[in-house]
Each structure stands twice: as structure tokens, then as C-alpha cells.
Design an enzyme around this catalytic site. Structure first.
Site, PDB file in Angstrom:
ATOM      1  N   HIS A 117       9.218  -7.323  40.983  1.00 55.02           N
ATOM      2  CA  HIS A 117       9.105  -8.551  40.176  1.00 55.02           C
ATOM      3  C   HIS A 117      10.449  -8.724  39.456  1.00 55.02           C
ATOM      4  CE1 HIS A 117       6.521 -11.078  37.282  1.00 55.02           C
ATOM      5  NE2 HIS A 117       7.636 -10.924  36.591  1.00 55.02           N
ATOM      6  N   HIS A 157      13.310 -11.001  37.514  1.00 51.58           N
ATOM      7  CA  HIS A 157      13.814 -12.207  36.856  1.00 51.58           C
ATOM      8  C   HIS A 157      15.295 -12.320  37.231  1.00 51.58           C
ATOM      9  CE1 HIS A 157      10.334 -13.442  34.332  1.00 51.58           C
ATOM     10  NE2 HIS A 157       9.935 -12.243  34.708  1.00 51.58           N
ATOM     11  N   CYS A 194       9.379 -14.274  29.703  1.00 50.74           N
ATOM     12  CA  CYS A 194       8.392 -13.795  28.743  1.00 50.74           C
ATOM     13  C   CYS A 194       8.834 -14.221  27.355  1.00 50.74           C
ATOM     14  CB  CYS A 194       8.285 -12.274  28.836  1.00 50.74           C
ATOM     15  SG  CYS A 194       7.234 -11.596  27.565  1.00 50.74           S
TER      16      CYS A 194
HETATM   17  P1  HMG Z   1      -2.897  -8.521  18.128  1.00 43.52           P
HETATM   18  O1  HMG Z   1      -2.545  -9.633  17.191  1.00 43.52           O
HETATM   19  O2  HMG Z   1      -2.311  -7.164  17.910  1.00 43.52           O
HETATM   20  O3  HMG Z   1      -4.450  -8.335  18.393  1.00 43.52           O
HETATM   21  O4  HMG Z   1      -2.494  -9.033  19.583  1.00 43.52           O
HETATM   22  P2  HMG Z   1      -5.746  -8.557  17.616  1.00 43.52           P
HETATM   23  O5  HMG Z   1      -6.780  -7.823  18.395  1.00 43.52           O
HETATM   24  O6  HMG Z   1      -5.549  -8.259  16.172  1.00 43.52           O
HETATM   25  O7  HMG Z   1      -6.037 -10.128  17.789  1.00 43.52           O
HETATM   26  C1  HMG Z   1      -5.410 -11.139  17.043  1.00 43.52           C
HETATM   27  C2  HMG Z   1      -6.140 -12.456  17.274  1.00 43.52           C
HETATM   28  O8  HMG Z   1      -6.103 -12.814  18.646  1.00 43.52           O
HETATM   29  C3  HMG Z   1      -7.630 -12.371  16.914  1.00 43.52           C
HETATM   30  O9  HMG Z   1      -8.016 -13.660  16.516  1.00 43.52           O
HETATM   31  C4  HMG Z   1      -8.284 -12.072  18.239  1.00 43.52           C
HETATM   32  O10 HMG Z   1      -9.622 -12.507  18.309  1.00 43.52           O
HETATM   33  C5  HMG Z   1      -7.423 -12.866  19.192  1.00 43.52           C
HETATM   34  P3  HMG Z   1      -8.241 -13.989  14.942  1.00 43.52           P
HETATM   35  O11 HMG Z   1      -9.265 -12.994  14.470  1.00 43.52           O
HETATM   36  O12 HMG Z   1      -6.880 -13.799  14.286  1.00 43.52           O
HETATM   37  O13 HMG Z   1      -8.719 -15.417  14.969  1.00 43.52           O
HETATM   38  N1  HMG Z   1      -7.393 -12.305  20.548  1.00 43.52           N
HETATM   39  C6  HMG Z   1      -7.657 -13.008  21.664  1.00 43.52           C
HETATM   40  N2  HMG Z   1      -8.009 -14.288  21.855  1.00 43.52           N
HETATM   41  C7  HMG Z   1      -8.217 -14.681  23.128  1.00 43.52           C
HETATM   42  N3  HMG Z   1      -8.065 -13.873  24.196  1.00 43.52           N
HETATM   43  C8  HMG Z   1      -7.713 -12.583  24.036  1.00 43.52           C
HETATM   44  C9  HMG Z   1      -7.498 -12.105  22.719  1.00 43.52           C
HETATM   45  N4  HMG Z   1      -7.139 -10.905  22.222  1.00 43.52           N
HETATM   46  C10 HMG Z   1      -7.086 -11.035  20.890  1.00 43.52           C
HETATM   47  N5  HMG Z   1      -7.544 -11.789  25.095  1.00 43.52           N
HETATM   48  C11 HMG Z   1      -2.653  -9.086  21.985  1.00 43.52           C
HETATM   49  C12 HMG Z   1      -2.663  -8.214  20.734  1.00 43.52           C
HETATM   50  C13 HMG Z   1      -2.545  -8.163  23.198  1.00 43.52           C
HETATM   51  C14 HMG Z   1      -3.961  -9.886  22.044  1.00 43.52           C
HETATM   52  C15 HMG Z   1      -1.467 -10.063  21.909  1.00 43.52           C
HETATM   53  O14 HMG Z   1      -0.313  -9.315  21.638  1.00 43.52           O
HETATM   54  C16 HMG Z   1      -1.240 -10.855  23.164  1.00 43.52           C
HETATM   55  O15 HMG Z   1      -2.076 -11.646  23.567  1.00 43.52           O
HETATM   56  N6  HMG Z   1      -0.063 -10.666  23.792  1.00 43.52           N
HETATM   57  C17 HMG Z   1       0.240 -11.351  25.041  1.00 43.52           C
HETATM   58  C18 HMG Z   1       1.712 -11.511  25.200  1.00 43.52           C
HETATM   59  C19 HMG Z   1       1.988 -12.104  26.562  1.00 43.52           C
HETATM   60  O16 HMG Z   1       1.145 -12.766  27.161  1.00 43.52           O
HETATM   61  N7  HMG Z   1       3.205 -11.871  27.060  1.00 43.52           N
HETATM   62  C20 HMG Z   1       3.606 -12.380  28.347  1.00 43.52           C
HETATM   63  C21 HMG Z   1       2.940 -11.682  29.485  1.00 43.52           C
HETATM   64  S1  HMG Z   1       3.725 -10.151  29.956  1.00 43.52           S
HETATM   65  C22 HMG Z   1       5.034 -10.645  30.947  1.00 43.52           C
HETATM   66  O17 HMG Z   1       5.353 -11.800  31.026  1.00 43.52           O
HETATM   67  C23 HMG Z   1       5.746  -9.630  31.817  1.00 43.52           C
HETATM   68  C24 HMG Z   1       5.382  -9.725  33.286  1.00 43.52           C
HETATM   69  O18 HMG Z   1       5.663 -11.006  33.815  1.00 43.52           O
HETATM   70  C25 HMG Z   1       6.163  -8.692  34.106  1.00 43.52           C
HETATM   71  C26 HMG Z   1       7.653  -8.675  33.808  1.00 43.52           C
HETATM   72  O19 HMG Z   1       8.320  -9.723  33.929  1.00 43.52           O
HETATM   73  O20 HMG Z   1       8.116  -7.608  33.447  1.00 43.52           O
HETATM   74  C27 HMG Z   1       3.876  -9.460  33.489  1.00 43.52           C
HETATM   75 MG    MG Z   2       7.714 -11.678  34.457  1.00 43.12          MG
END
Ligand code: HMG
Ligand code: MG
Length: 300
Positions: A207, A209, A240
Site C-alpha cells: 500500500h 502513497h 491519512c
Molecule cells: P478515542 O477518542 O480515543 O475513543 O478515539 P473513544 O472510545 O473515547 O471515543 C470517542 C468518541 O467517539 C465517543 O463518542 C465514541 O462513542 C465515539 P462521544 O462519547 O464523545 O460522543 N466512537 C465512535 N463512533 C462511531 N464509530 C466508532 C467509534 N468509536 C468511538 N467506531 C478511535 C479512538 C479509534 C475511535 C478514533 O481515534 C478513530 O476513529 N480514529 C480513526 C482515524 C482514522 O480513520 N484514520 C485514517 C485511517 S488509517 C489510514 O488511513 C492508514 C491506511 O490507509 C494504511 C496506510 O496508508 O498506512 C489504512
Molecule cells: Mg493509506
């Protein structure tokens, strides 16, 4: 050496491609994108992401998009899931394949998912258990395999350790991500070689970029090393939001053009893919990042 003449492209444009777009796209455009991608012959299309909408507002409509897309038989539509909450949301709308994600770098993981590597893996364990019980296939991503925006160098031993752990936990495929696009071919090849000592090559994907313009060269080096699954994003979209300085994924059109030029089959209709890339660029009011789409759609 893997001599298979077929490469499976995992199209990540609807997820990785859009997650970093500042302008919110309507769900119907995302649905149209995925339906167009389905028509190109792609067999793996990552559809969306059930992460926290506070963290990635662009994909807050994951449930609506996943529900509305036309799911062709023989095509898989995996979705990103960070925790049990995301798993439950994905299952509610019928997802049968998911992807979990972590990184080889502690510093990046903290920014991206607010957890250490070990904590993130702890979080996956109940997700993986539930997935196994439900017959849901799980892909695993390891990010920052060739460098981290926050800690710089990432030791190869960390990449191997995390990939092996995801494989042991039951991920059927591990995608090795150069999240910020800093890798070069010899490093990419050495990284893949090291991981393949612990995880079968048939279970690995790459993967890249394209931040530094090295992605196609890196893919070629990894194909020579034996990988046969390549992630890419139509029109070269992506990035990201928590990886400072990263640009888009390698463009699917450019990967497919290269592979077909080498006599490697993908099952993808390049003309339809180029048309989809040009259409998406217009939706995003951006120039396409695909060199092939630029060349094919240039006005004489
Ligand atoms: P947090 O703030 O530490 O977690 O986030 P939390 O459990 O305290 O949750 C905070 C709030 O989010 C709460 O809501 C939860 O209910 C809600 P509040 O009580 O404040 O109203 N929540 C959710 N809502 C919907 N769906 C869920 C969910 N989980 C919690 N699943 C968390 C931790 C992991 C949730 C957060 O950090 C997160 O969502 N991060 C995602 C970041 C992301 O998507 N990054 C991009 C993808 S990775 C990438 O691109 C790399 C890749 O392409 C490969 C590469 O290129 O290397 C894959
Ligand atoms: Mg990626």
C-alpha cells in the site's frame, strides 16, 4: 519467487481516497463512485470506514453509503473498523469483510487512533473473536512501514512484529502501508522480504502513497519480490488526516497501465477506470493525480 501472472488490486479510493478530503461529498457521489468502480472489473473495493465521525467527518455517512451501493457477486466490499463499536455499525448494515488497522510506529498510532501499538492490538482481539464467530473476513493494515511523520525511522523488526501479530490473530491478508510515501525501491523490497520470512507472501499486500513519486517503482520492486496484491486509489486520491505531509495513494489507473504493459492480468478495464478517475477528479474539483488519466483525457 512468485511467478503468478495475475495481480489483485484492492481499490481504496472510496475510503483512503476520500477520508482526507476537506469538502464533504454527498453520499450519492460516493455511491456512484463505488458503483462505477464495480463496473470496471475490480474484485476488491474498500467501500468506507466505520471510525469515529468526530475523527473522520467525511465518512460519517458510512452506513448510508454501504447500504446503497450495488454489491456485485464476486466482488468484495471491505470496510475499515477501529473497534467493537465500528464493528457493530458495520455489521448492522451487512458488511461481511472488515479491515483493522494499526502501525509499526508508536508515535503515529497515538495520533491516528489514540492508542499504543499494543493497546490497538488489544482492541482488535474482541473484534477478531466476534468476526470469527460471524464468519467475517478480516484484513489487517500496518501503517508507517517505511517511515513515520513523527518518529522518523521505523525499525524493520517493529514492522515484522506487528505484521506477524495481525496474522496470528487471524487476519487473512496484511497490507503493508507506506503511509507517508517516503520509501524507495530497495527499502520497500527489503521490508517485504523481512515480513515474508514470518508471514506467507500470499497473505501480504503493499500500500504505497506517492508523496515522493516512488510508488510505482516501489510496487515493481515488491512484485519482483513476489507480492501479488496491490492497494491503490483511483485518480491518486487519498491520505491519512493524521499523517502530516502525506499525499495521495498511487493511482489505480497508473498501476493497471504498468501491470498490463508487463503482461500481468488484473481483470480491470483500464478505459472504464480512466473514465471513473476523470469523473471523480471533476467531482472533487481537482486535477487528477493519475498520469495515465491525464494522458488519456488531455485535450489535443
Ligand atoms: P478515542 O477518542 O480515543 O475513543 O478515539 P473513544 O472510545 O473515547 O471515543 C470517542 C468518541 O467517539 C465517543 O463518542 C465514541 O462513542 C465515539 P462521544 O462519547 O464523545 O460522543 N466512537 C465512535 N463512533 C462511531 N464509530 C466508532 C467509534 N468509536 C468511538 N467506531 C478511535 C479512538 C479509534 C475511535 C478514533 O481515534 C478513530 O476513529 N480514529 C480513526 C482515524 C482514522 O480513520 N484514520 C485514517 C485511517 S488509517 C489510514 O488511513 C492508514 C491506511 O490507509 C494504511 C496506510 O496508508 O498506512 C489504512
Ligand atoms: Mg493509506
Amino acid at each position: 519467487m512468485n511467478t503468478s501472472n495475475h495481480v489483485r488490486i484492492v481499490e481504496v479510493g472510496a475510503r483512503d481516497g476520500l477520508q482526507n478530503e476537506k469538502t464533504l461529498l454527498p453520499a450519492e457521489v460516493k455511491v456512484a463512485l463505488i458503483d462505477r468502480l464495480s463496473a470496471t472489473g475490480l474484485k476488491s473495493i474498500e467501500a468506507t470506514s466505520f471510525v469515529s465521525p468526530k475523527w473522520v467527518p467525511q465518512l460519517a455517512d458510512a452506513a448510508e453509503v454501504f447500504t446503497r451501493i450495488r454489491k456485485l457477486p464476486g466482488v468484495s466490499y471491505p470496510v475499515l473498523v477501529p473497534n467493537l463499536q465500528g464493528y457493530a455499525r458495520a455489521r448492522e448494515v451487512g458488511a461481511t469483510e472488515i479491515a483493522v488497522f494499526t502501525a509499526a510506529s508508536e508515535a503515529f498510532n497515538r495520533k491516528n487512533i489514540n492508542a499504543s501499538i499494543d493497546e490497538s492490538i488489544e482492541r482488535f482481539i474482541p473484534v477478531m473473536e466476534q468476526a470469527r464467530a460471524d464468519g467475517v473476513q478480516v484484513r489487517g493494515y500496518v501503517s508507517t512501514v517505511l517511515g513515520c511523520p513523527y518518529q522518523g525511522e521505523v525499525p524493520l523488526s517493529d514492522v515484522v512484529r506487528v505484521a506477524r501479530r495481525l496474522h496470528e490473530l487471524g487476519c487473512h491478508e496484511i497490507s503493508l502501508g507506506d503511509t507517508i510515501g517516503v520509501g524507495t525501491p530497495a527499502k520497500a523490497r527489503a521490508m517485504l522480504h523481512a515480513v515474508a520470512q514470518e508471514v506467507p507472501m500470499a497473505a501480504l499486500a503493499v500500500h504505497f502513497h506517492d508523496t515522493y513519486g516512488q510508488a510505482l517503482a516501489n510496487i515493481l520492486a515488491c512484485l519482483e519480490e513476489g507480492v501479488r496484491v496491490v492497494d491503490s486509489a483511483v485518480s491518486g486520491t487519498g491520505g491519512c488526516p493524521y499523517a502530516k505531509g502525506a499525499t495521495g495513494n498511487v493511482a489505480s489507473e497508473d498501476v493497471v497501465y504498468m501491470l498490463h504493459g508487463m503482461g500481468i492480468e488484473t481483470g480491470i478495464d483500464l478505459d472504464l477506470l480512466v473514465a471513473t478517475g476523470a469523473w471523480l477528479a471533476a467531482q472533487l474539483h481537482k486535477d487528477t493525480a493519475s498520469r495515465v488519466t491525464r494522458a488519456r483525457t488531455a485535450v489535443a
